[in-house]
Design an enzyme around this catalytic site. Sequence first.
Site, PDB file in Angstrom:
ATOM      1  N   GLU A   1       0.425  -0.751   0.057  1.00  0.00           N
ATOM      2  CA  GLU A   1      -0.173  -0.085  -0.104  1.00  0.00           C
ATOM      3  C   GLU A   1       1.176   1.128  -0.219  1.00  0.00           C
ATOM      4  O   GLU A   1       0.500   1.932   0.547  1.00  0.00           O
ATOM      5  CB  GLU A   1      -0.943  -0.088   0.715  1.00  0.00           C
ATOM      6  CG  GLU A   1      -2.030  -0.433   1.092  1.00  0.00           C
ATOM      7  CD  GLU A   1      -2.814  -0.837   2.427  1.00  0.00           C
ATOM      8  OE1 GLU A   1      -3.937  -1.386   2.462  1.00  0.00           O
ATOM      9  OE2 GLU A   1      -2.497  -1.168   3.517  1.00  0.00           O
TER      10      GLU A   1
ATOM     11  N   GLU B   1      -6.587  -7.450  -1.261  1.00  0.00           N
ATOM     12  CA  GLU B   1      -7.419  -7.572   0.007  1.00  0.00           C
ATOM     13  C   GLU B   1      -9.273  -6.970   0.058  1.00  0.00           C
ATOM     14  O   GLU B   1      -9.366  -6.063  -0.462  1.00  0.00           O
ATOM     15  CB  GLU B   1      -6.635  -6.982   1.272  1.00  0.00           C
ATOM     16  CG  GLU B   1      -5.206  -6.762   1.586  1.00  0.00           C
ATOM     17  CD  GLU B   1      -4.907  -5.989   2.234  1.00  0.00           C
ATOM     18  OE1 GLU B   1      -5.644  -4.581   3.011  1.00  0.00           O
ATOM     19  OE2 GLU B   1      -3.380  -5.732   2.490  1.00  0.00           O
TER      20      GLU B   1
END
Length: 636
Positions: free
Chosen positions: A198, A272
């Site tokens: 991320e 995710e």
Amino acid sequence: MACSFFGVPLKQRHVVLLCIAAATILAYQLNRHRQVKMNRVEGLRADTSQFTLERKPLRLLGGSIHYFRVPRAYWEDRLLKLKACGLNTLTTYVPWNLHEPERGMFNFEDQLDLEAYLHLAASLGLWVILRPGPYICAEWDLGGLPSWLLRDEKMRLRTTYSGFTDAVNSFFDQLIKRVVPHQYSKGGPIIAVQVENEYGSYAKDEAYMPFIKEALLSRGITELLLTSDNKEGLKLGGVKGALETINFQKLIPEDVAYLDKIQPQKPKMVMEFWSGWFDLWGGLHHVFTAEDMLPVVTKILDMEMSINLYMFHGGTNFGFMSGALAVGLPAPVPMITSYDYDAPLSEAGDYTSKYHLLRNLFSRYHTQPLPDLPSLRERRAYQPVVIQQQLSLWDALQFTDKPLKSKIPVNMENLPVNNNNGQAYGYTLYQTVVSSGGILNSKNNVRDRALVFVEKQFVGVLDYHIRQLAVPEGKGKQTLSLLVENCGRVNYGKSLDGQRKGLVGDIEFNMRLLRDFIIHSLDMKPGFVNRLEKSGHWASMRERPSFPAFFQGRLYVNSFPKDTFIKLPGWSKGVVFINGRNLGRYWNVGPQQTLYVPGPWLHRGDNQVIVFEEQETDGKIQFASSPDYGMSVDVQ
């Protein structure tokens, strides 16, 4: 005299036969490994709109289970349940702060034996996507980065600052050499490796992602590279040569279209898909209902995307390892100990309605019937433990390392403890002398929460919200003590560099800076707990407790140990140790009301329970056969 056979004594013959058998098994395994390796020509590829493995289409149906959040004795149970749900891929992070707790001291054994975890996945026929960081987020203290990095006052985490990259290189030298043999091309289960995590939501250094990518490639990573970001992060989180994947809970078609736009004719994957959500102390328990979740997963699959359930099984933030949330809040709020996450497989490994609905859905993507469901493990609500002994914090200080005398406050990371790696977790006690009553002002330098005492008598709490306390008048000089707790470092957002704990600057008394401190490190590591247990300083419970204090009792188990949950309704806030293992924090502000106790961490007979409690106790430790995560609220 032992009989002989063909002139060889029988005992020796048994040894020879055992050696031959062992050699035969080893030769078979080596030959089988060579055969597997020879049969592998082309690993996972992302050259078209579908993933291919050996040039055949492959849909990745993944689930996240973190080996460091699950007792090793239960790894196989959890992975078998993942496979029985219809998933074909395991994903896991790698927590740098556990594997290198002190600079240059590495641990890849027992609970942290990553290679054993990868071997297990392979033996069960699961593929693996490895997410080695170095930053992992994961609602884990400092996003998995070791706190000793913060000893450098110029430290810039997740950038190409040399103090950070040198440490990453040292860690990757140890980690990646253990990972390389488990890649698909070598006959192992790893089909893809994620570059950082991320980074688009951090994005402080354009050279950083290329550095991490090269750090992987130069050490022998040859499988498909991936990155993982939310929609906004996709704009800045990618790196050339790595497939970008997306993270979300609610499917917004425009976000998927954007992923398609920046990567035309590439496989689309939700790295995710958040199957639930995390909880914060003082909040409510987050629930993402099965009825809300299933249509989203169905739609993702209908769009021919691959998916990874984050989490499939959350497990537990044992010890002091839970992180904190700061994004969008006036001050950081710590994560709870449980990482149940409202995931399809519960914290203790139970099936949920989500699990059964997902299993039914994923079964449609298999030509063969799914494996039978592994049986559930029995749990038990043991009889309450009555506390037998107590030891006040003040009497326990003799079992800590030698305290530091310092003119000014020193944050815990910069204390000269743990081979000059500083204190990572737990509590730090700061003591100085005042000669009158007055107003104590933290100047917002308490990280994160301090119990304040004068002459060992509790005065009040200082934290992000309460920054001043009235100190009562006394006779002459008095010892002022601040017991400061690191409640968990922020794990996400742009404030990582500012996560030093303890007293991080000056505090004032009557508008004058306090000086001349004695500082005790109370990280409550196993050695300290062991010294406490063996000490002869414990007092009877007939005496009124002086808080904070350690309390000791015995849990008697008369049969094969089973999982259980600890309940402490008559206590306020603290930490529980069972047979020397730190189960984690409890706090009566909730939502979490129980602590998970894995059966394999108990044994027949007496089990030692030690509780560190800050302010109150009813003298009893209760047990339950099911968890209580408090009042729930739907994820927004």
